[in-house]
Design an enzyme around this catalytic site. Structure first.
Site, mmCIF file in Angstrom:
data_model
loop_
_atom_site.group_PDB
_atom_site.id
_atom_site.type_symbol
_atom_site.label_atom_id
_atom_site.label_comp_id
_atom_site.label_asym_id
_atom_site.label_seq_id
_atom_site.Cartn_x
_atom_site.Cartn_y
_atom_site.Cartn_z
ATOM 1 N N ASN A 144 0.874 -1.173 0.000
ATOM 2 C CA ASN A 144 0.000 0.000 0.000
ATOM 3 C C ASN A 144 0.911 1.222 0.000
ATOM 4 O O ASN A 144 1.840 1.287 0.794
ATOM 5 C CB ASN A 144 -0.886 -0.015 1.253
ATOM 6 C CG ASN A 144 -1.740 1.235 1.381
ATOM 7 O OD1 ASN A 144 -1.896 2.000 0.437
ATOM 8 N ND2 ASN A 144 -2.305 1.438 2.567
ATOM 9 N N GLY A 145 0.634 2.183 -0.888
ATOM 10 C CA GLY A 145 1.462 3.390 -0.919
ATOM 11 C C GLY A 145 2.197 3.512 -2.244
ATOM 12 O O GLY A 145 1.808 2.887 -3.240
ATOM 13 N N GLU A 167 -20.310 21.009 0.441
ATOM 14 C CA GLU A 167 -20.370 19.610 0.875
ATOM 15 C C GLU A 167 -21.514 18.877 0.152
ATOM 16 O O GLU A 167 -21.355 17.720 -0.260
ATOM 17 C CB GLU A 167 -20.552 19.553 2.402
ATOM 18 C CG GLU A 167 -20.887 18.201 2.999
ATOM 19 C CD GLU A 167 -19.797 17.144 2.827
ATOM 20 O OE1 GLU A 167 -18.738 17.457 2.272
ATOM 21 O OE2 GLU A 167 -20.047 15.993 3.210
ATOM 22 N N LYS A 187 -20.904 15.586 -2.116
ATOM 23 C CA LYS A 187 -21.587 14.316 -1.856
ATOM 24 C C LYS A 187 -22.285 13.835 -3.123
ATOM 25 O O LYS A 187 -22.201 12.669 -3.482
ATOM 26 C CB LYS A 187 -22.647 14.451 -0.767
ATOM 27 C CG LYS A 187 -22.337 14.383 0.687
ATOM 28 C CD LYS A 187 -21.734 13.176 1.275
ATOM 29 C CE LYS A 187 -20.247 13.084 1.043
ATOM 30 N NZ LYS A 187 -19.420 13.659 2.080
ATOM 31 N N HIS A 201 -21.975 36.552 -10.221
ATOM 32 C CA HIS A 201 -20.645 36.930 -10.721
ATOM 33 C C HIS A 201 -20.113 35.916 -11.726
ATOM 34 O O HIS A 201 -18.919 35.841 -11.960
ATOM 35 C CB HIS A 201 -19.673 37.105 -9.558
ATOM 36 C CG HIS A 201 -20.080 38.211 -8.628
ATOM 37 N ND1 HIS A 201 -19.984 39.545 -8.959
ATOM 38 C CD2 HIS A 201 -20.650 38.180 -7.404
ATOM 39 C CE1 HIS A 201 -20.449 40.290 -7.974
ATOM 40 N NE2 HIS A 201 -20.868 39.476 -7.008
HETATM 41 O O1 M6R Z 1 -9.838 10.807 6.151
HETATM 42 P P1 M6R Z 1 -9.938 12.255 5.794
HETATM 43 O O2 M6R Z 1 -10.989 12.967 6.588
HETATM 44 O O3 M6R Z 1 -8.627 12.969 5.868
HETATM 45 O O4 M6R Z 1 -10.398 12.283 4.281
HETATM 46 C C1 M6R Z 1 -10.487 13.491 3.584
HETATM 47 C C2 M6R Z 1 -11.188 13.294 2.270
HETATM 48 O O5 M6R Z 1 -10.497 12.381 1.469
HETATM 49 C C3 M6R Z 1 -12.623 12.794 2.465
HETATM 50 O O6 M6R Z 1 -13.369 13.637 3.283
HETATM 51 C C4 M6R Z 1 -13.332 12.659 1.107
HETATM 52 O O7 M6R Z 1 -13.516 13.918 0.535
HETATM 53 C C5 M6R Z 1 -14.646 11.916 1.296
HETATM 54 N N1 M6R Z 1 -14.760 10.886 0.300
HETATM 55 C C6 M6R Z 1 -15.835 12.789 1.223
HETATM 56 O O8 M6R Z 1 -17.033 12.108 1.264
#
Ligand code: M6R
Length: 606
Positions: free
Chosen positions: A99-100, A478, A482, A501
């Site tokens: 992973n990574g 947000e 979503k 604008h």
């Molecule tokens: O684990 P984290 O809160 O750092 O993740 C951040 C974003 O990757 C995460 O909020 C992403 O935008 C979600 N899929 C939103 O629903």
């Protein structure tokens, strides 16, 4: 992101590995594979593109025997999601899952090619397997081969190795990506997180940065980055095996939306006792700082953006807010008396973690607002505040968002009190408002049917706009995130006043505009913006309370009526319609709600 599992067990490993991989599905993936060592001590592997069911089918026709094995779900970074690129990668006697990202893989490929090695994949991981093989070929033991291999790798990674001829050995390593060792009864396990290991064991040792571990059925010998034996504590994790179950809901997202009244109640009972705030901010005294710098990604960023409104309004504390991927490279200067706050559900997001490391030594305080207490961001912060959301499985974040917001609301009130902008009576009154939150959220969940009807209309749209003003602006962002994440409909969020604008050029009778507007002090201004939209044929979906519905006038296309609530609670409460709109639209479109295409739950690469 990729998921890793490893088993040195007393039962057939393949079904255990596949089950564990199912529990890691939530991280997002596009291919999967396992490798085992059978009773003749022979290493073999199976891999398949797409969902885990494809790997399971493959295993039905081509079973893999053996009680030791490693498994992987891959979220493609280097090379397309093909069978050849799927993990485990094998080179001679070694198989590895990863992973990574190995950042110096090109340089390593050149070296390995000069040694005469061929490449069968486009991945960076193959270089790890080949490096280990080259050391084994020269007579190194598996342990020495892995140690020598690790010393050559740049980047952030978690790795787990398995060796032909060794049915009681796995070697695991962590640098930048989390990895947990699970302790069973005469069995040992490795997993990307404790969720993967939950049915097998609740006794877990988390590897620390740079650690690597030689794992046998007798236990794990852990070494630090310098090769010294390291003693890492074994912890009993609170991991109910059912946490990763849908509990009667069709999707994890539906379950997690429904859990929100309970989750915000948990946050409040953790941080509010009677008329006082018990949130322990360590050395941070808001009266002694002049600026707060908040950094995060995605939904966590929008929680931080909402918090900016609260800190500035209630506590008169100036807030900078940055997307982590930008912050980490823009060399932001910190003025004296600044606290830096990093928001992350997973606590492992690579950009947020890198931003935190940049701020270390520059900001006066490093604060983490996290859901995973064992995560890298939690460990590397001066003080880590837990949001108490519980395990969030759906890729689309819901309950973590409202738990972040609720934690931020408490923190902003604490700051207002410490900075003298809220006296004891004022604080008690605001805390009283916060206590209404679980009940109001339960009431808000009753809009489910109304939202479904709205979503049936939105599912026809190609583009959707979300508008909000003041503290509701981040919620418009947000709501749009979503919707695009899980329904794949193009959506954008705008500040209501910004529409004229430029974005108003997009408005026509085919573009629904979702307006998030409780009856607050800015409502009349939002009504004017709605009129501008409707005058151009735009179809307004008004999400508001009963009082506002009366004042909104005619011409609204459709509406969702929310309970009335105090101002401070509005962004938290209105997260519910934003989430339900996305959820029902995705259902109407038939998309994969919990594991949307191309997305990963925890983004551990840049
Ligand atoms: O684990 P984290 O809160 O750092 O993740 C951040 C974003 O990757 C995460 O909020 C992403 O935008 C979600 N899929 C939103 O629903």
């Amino acid at each position: 992101m990729c998921g890793i599992v490893g088993v040195l067990g007393n039962h057939e490993a393949a079904p255990i590995l596949v089950e564990a991989l199912k529990r890691l599905e939530y991280r997002g993936y596009d291919s999967a594979g396992i490798a085992t060592i059978d009773e003749t001590n022979t290493l073999d592997r199976r891999r398949a593109v797409g969902k885990l069911v494809n790997l399971s089918d493959h295993l039905v026709h081509n079973p893999l025997a053996g009680k030791s094995g490693i498994g992987h779900t891959r979220w493609a970074t280097h090379g397309a999601p093909t069978t050849d690129n799927a993990h485990p990668h094998r080179a001679g006697p070694v198989a590895v899952v990863h992973n990574g990202i190995i950042e110096n893989f090109r340089e390593l490929r050149t070296e390995l090619a000069a040694e005469g090695f061929d490449f069968n994949t486009e991945t960076d991981t193959e270089t790890v397997a080949l490096l280990a093989q080259s050391h084994l070929d020269k007579g190194a033991s598996p342990k020495d081969a892995v140690e020598a291999t690790l010393s050559r790798l740049d980047g952030a990674f978690a790795l787990c190795f398995l060796f032909d001829g060794e049915n009681d050995l796995m070697i695991a390593a962590r640098k930048g990506s989390p990895l947990a060792i699970g302790h069973g009864d005469g069995e040992m396990f490795v997993g990307s997180d404790a969720i993967a290991l939950a049915p097998m064991t609740d006794k877990v040792t988390y590897l620390e940065e740079g650690d690597w571990a030689v794992v046998t059925r007798a236990g794990a010998e852990i070494y630090d980055a310098e090769g010294r034996r390291a003693n890492r504590p074994m912890k009993q994790v609170r991991m109910d095996a059912n946490m990763a179950e849908k509990g009667g809901y069709k999707h994890f997202m539906a379950k997690e939306i429904a859990q929100q009244p309970t989750v915000v109640g948990e946050v409040l009972s953790a941080y509010v006792k009677n008329e006082t705030i018990t949130m322990d901010m360590g050395q941070v005294d808001f009266a002694k700082i002049d600026r707060l710098s908040i950094v995060a990604c995605g939904t966590a960023y929008y929680a931080g953006l909402t918090a900016k409104y609260w800190f500035e309004h209630y506590a008169r504390l100036p807030v900078d807010i940055d997307v982590a991927s930008e912050f980490r490279y823009r060399e932001a200067p910190f003025s004296p008396r600044t606290a830096a706050l990093f928001v992350s559900q997973s606590g492992e997001t690579a950009d947020t973690l890198a931003a935190l490391r940049y701020a270390q030594g520059k900001a006066d305080h490093i604060v983490g607002l996290i859901n995973a207490p064992e995560s890298s961001i939690a460990r590397e912060s001066d003080v880590a505040i837990e949001i108490h959301a519980g395990v969030e499985v759906s890729v689309a974040s819901t309950k973590a968002f409202t738990a972040q917001l609720t934690s931020f609301a408490v923190m902003a009130l604490k700051a207002a009190h410490q900075r003298g902008h809220l006296d004891d009576t004022g604080l008690a009154q605001k805390l009283g408002e916060l206590r209404q939150l679980p009940g109001l959220m339960s009431a808000a969940l009753s809009i489910d049917d109304a939202t479904r009807a709205v979503s049936a209309k939105l599912a026809e749209a190609r583009d959707v706009l979300f508008l909000g003003r003041g503290q509701m602006f981040p919620l418009a962002l947000e709501g749009a995130l979503k919707l695009k994440e899980i329904s794949y409909i193009h959506a954008e969020g705008y500040a209501s006043g910004e529409l004229k604008h430029g974005p108003i050029a997009l408005v026509d009778q085919h573009t629904p505009i979702v307006v998030m507007a409780p009856h607050d002090g800015l409502f009349d201004k939002t009504v004017s913006n709605m009129q501008e939209v409707m005058a151009r044929g735009g179809r307004v979906v008004l999400v508001s309370d009963a009082r506002a519905m009366k004042d909104a006038g005619d011409g609204v296309w459709t509406s969702i009526t929310m309970p009335e609530a105090p101002d401070l609670l509005q962004p938290i409460l209105y997260a519910i319609p934003a989430q339900l709109i996305a959820y029902h639209t995705a259902i109407a479109k038939g998309t994969d709600v919990d594991q949307p295409r191309n997305l990963a739950k925890s983004v551990t690469v840049e």
